[in-house]
Design a protein around this motif. Structure first.
Motif, short mmCIF file in Angstrom:
data_model
loop_
_atom_site.label_atom_id
_atom_site.label_comp_id
_atom_site.label_asym_id
_atom_site.label_seq_id
_atom_site.Cartn_x
_atom_site.Cartn_y
_atom_site.Cartn_z
N ILE A 97 36.89 46.75 34.51
CA ILE A 97 38.02 46.90 33.59
C ILE A 97 39.12 46.06 34.48
CG2 ILE A 97 39.71 48.58 32.35
CD1 ILE A 97 37.22 50.27 32.40
N LYS A 98 38.93 46.22 35.47
CA LYS A 98 40.39 44.97 36.17
C LYS A 98 40.03 44.07 36.78
CE LYS A 98 43.11 49.08 36.35
NZ LYS A 98 44.17 49.86 36.88
N PHE A 99 38.12 43.67 36.16
CA PHE A 99 38.14 42.48 37.16
C PHE A 99 39.24 41.08 37.41
CE2 PHE A 99 35.47 38.53 37.07
CZ PHE A 99 34.84 38.96 37.94
N LEU A 100 40.18 40.40 36.45
CA LEU A 100 40.77 39.69 36.92
C LEU A 100 42.29 40.23 37.41
CD1 LEU A 100 40.47 38.09 33.22
CD2 LEU A 100 39.50 37.60 35.10
N GLU A 101 42.25 41.30 37.70
CA GLU A 101 43.34 42.17 38.91
C GLU A 101 43.41 42.37 39.77
OE1 GLU A 101 44.87 45.40 36.07
OE2 GLU A 101 45.35 44.31 34.68
N GLY A 102 41.87 41.74 40.24
CA GLY A 102 41.81 41.84 41.48
C GLY A 102 40.75 42.35 41.91
N ALA A 103 39.83 43.29 40.88
CA ALA A 103 38.36 44.26 40.85
C ALA A 103 37.39 42.84 40.96
CB ALA A 103 38.15 44.78 40.11
N TRP A 104 37.23 41.80 40.95
CA TRP A 104 36.31 41.30 41.32
C TRP A 104 35.76 40.62 42.40
CZ3 TRP A 104 38.00 37.09 44.79
CH2 TRP A 104 38.72 37.07 45.42
N LEU A 105 36.95 40.78 43.63
CA LEU A 105 36.41 41.29 45.37
C LEU A 105 35.46 41.88 45.44
CD1 LEU A 105 36.97 39.09 47.78
CD2 LEU A 105 38.70 41.58 47.96
N PRO A 106 35.63 43.35 44.77
CA PRO A 106 34.34 43.97 45.55
C PRO A 106 33.19 43.71 44.77
CG PRO A 106 35.73 45.56 44.15
CD PRO A 106 36.73 43.74 44.85
N ILE A 107 33.04 43.44 43.55
CA ILE A 107 31.66 42.50 43.22
C ILE A 107 31.53 41.88 43.93
CG2 ILE A 107 31.18 42.12 40.87
CD1 ILE A 107 33.23 43.17 39.16
N LEU A 108 32.48 40.30 43.55
CA LEU A 108 31.34 39.11 44.69
C LEU A 108 30.82 39.81 46.47
CD1 LEU A 108 31.02 36.11 45.03
CD2 LEU A 108 33.55 36.35 45.88
N LEU A 109 31.46 41.46 46.70
CA LEU A 109 30.84 41.23 48.01
C LEU A 109 29.34 41.74 47.58
CD1 LEU A 109 34.12 43.10 49.86
CD2 LEU A 109 33.18 40.57 50.47
N ALA A 110 29.68 43.11 47.06
CA ALA A 110 28.14 43.42 46.67
C ALA A 110 27.08 42.14 46.10
CB ALA A 110 28.35 44.20 44.57
N LEU A 111 27.51 41.54 45.91
CA LEU A 111 26.55 40.84 45.34
C LEU A 111 26.12 39.31 46.26
CD1 LEU A 111 28.18 38.23 41.89
CD2 LEU A 111 25.72 40.11 42.06
N PHE A 112 27.52 38.85 47.17
CA PHE A 112 26.69 39.00 48.79
C PHE A 112 25.52 39.82 49.44
CE2 PHE A 112 27.67 38.11 52.83
CZ PHE A 112 27.52 36.80 53.19
#
Length: 372
Positions: free
Chosen positions: A46-61
């Motif tokens: 829901i808050k992907f563009l507001e900074g939540a992309w960082l934990p998702i990126l770390l999870a994918l990494f």
């Protein structure tokens, strides 16, 4: 988030494979905790563009790192499996080919439970000599918390007795503490001594016969030419015992439900609710009753003497130092994952020599290039 997801999935497998619970229990666990993780993931979306992309990126990494490591490890094992050499190749090595046997014990570490690993053939090709006592050591993890010390070592011969080559599979549970190099070496030699006494005692009691070269004809050899393995510490055979048995209440054998040597023909083990610790002694009345028994007793003492002298000469740890490369024609993703990702992770992770605390003076590393 990635750690939580992986932990939930692995715990579900542990519930089925290790705890032997019904699959419905694992499914209920997965649905309950998976729904909680799904809430965290939806909040991040829901808050992907507001900074939540960082934990998702770390999870994918993190998921990518674990996938690359697992994928390359499986490919390495498949390479070892397809490039192992036959027992006949090992037995053909001798003075006629310029191969020398040097004093000492050589421990060749491998992931294979049968056959001769490719790193040893490369070692002999570049350095035409190997130790008088040769032991192929395979360390395996089994899905139980602890492995009793009496059931930890599976020992068998590789070739005839005169060749002085053995195979040892060391099993650890996922909560067992691995031994350091000193205790591991002394216990391994002790288990080899027990196996040698057991093997010759079995032959003396009519389990089979060794010819002049020490080849067993007891029907204990598999199609690959390797003798069956014995769980030293729990082996048992019928007849009037020439050994001492100490019974104690303990868990059932881990060898019953969790075999680790499916490629071997047979595994000698005790199935029962008690743990048996066996110490073998050569009885003078049985082994000296005839000329053949006297000859077996002499060969037994000679083999034990060779093992003792080799231990006094020192032990060398022969390990593979691998470099993995993607074969020609592989996709760009595979080349990036293998050539860059896995090799970077391997260089920055500690090896088996660090885990065993092997002294640098006793370590022999054999360079191997894996084309997968």
């Amino acid at each position: 988030m990635a750690v939580m997801l992986v932990t939930t999935c692995l715990t579900s497998l542990v519930i089925i494979l290790c705890w032997h619970k019904p699959p419905l229990v694992a499914l209920a666990f997965l649905l309950f905790f998976g729904s909680i993780e799904l809430l965290y993931f939806s909040a991040s979306l829901i808050k992907f563009l507001e900074g939540a992309w960082l934990p998702i990126l770390l999870a994918l990494f993190l998921v990518t790192v674990m996938f690359v490591w697992h994928y390359a490890t499986v490919k390495k094992y498949e390479y070892d499996l397809h490039n192992k050499v036959s027992l006949e190749w090992l037995l053909a090595l001798g003075p006629s080919l310029g191969i020398a046997r040097v004093p000492g014990i050589g421990l060749v570490f491998t992931d294979l439970t049968s056959g001769i690993p490719a790193n040893f053939s490369r070692f002999v090709t570049n350095l035409p000599a190997f130790h008088r006592i040769l032991v192929f050591v395979c360390i395996k993890s089994v899905p139980v918390p602890f492995v009793p010390s009496a059931e930890r070592y599976l020992v068998g011969r590789v070739g005839p007795a005169a060749h002085r080559s053995y195979r040892c599979i060391v099993r650890y549970g996922y909560r067992d503490v691995h031994q350091d190099v000193d205790s591991f070496e002394s216990e391994l030699v002790s288990r080899l001594t027990d196996f040698i006494r057991y093997d010759w005692h079995k032959e003396a009691r009519g389990g089979g016969a060794h010819d002049q070269d020490g080849v067993s004809h007891s029907g204990a050899s598999s199609s690959s030419g390797e003798c069956r393995l014995a769980v030293i510490g729990t082996v048992s055979f019928s007849g009037a015992p020439a050994f001492e048995i100490e019974d104690s209440v303990g868990p059932a054998s881990v060898s019953v439900d969790f075999p680790t040597v499916d490629s071997m023909a047979d595994v000698i083990e005790v199935v029962g609710p008690t743990e048996r610790r066996v110490r073998f002694e050569v009885g003078p009345t049985e082994m000296g009753s005839s000329s053949s028994s006297a000859e077996m007793e002499f060969m037994l003492r000679e083999e034990l003497q060779d093992l003792h002298e080799a231990q006094q000469a020192g032990t060398a740890f022969i390990m593979g130092h691998s470099h993995v490369r993607a074969k020609q024609g592989s996709s760009v993703m595979k080349r990036l994952a293998i050539n860059l990702g896995y090799n970077f992770l391997r260089r920055n992770c500690r090896g088996a020599d660090v885990s065993l605390k092997v002294p640098p003076a006793s370590l022999l590393e054999v360079g191997m290039v894996y084309i997968v």
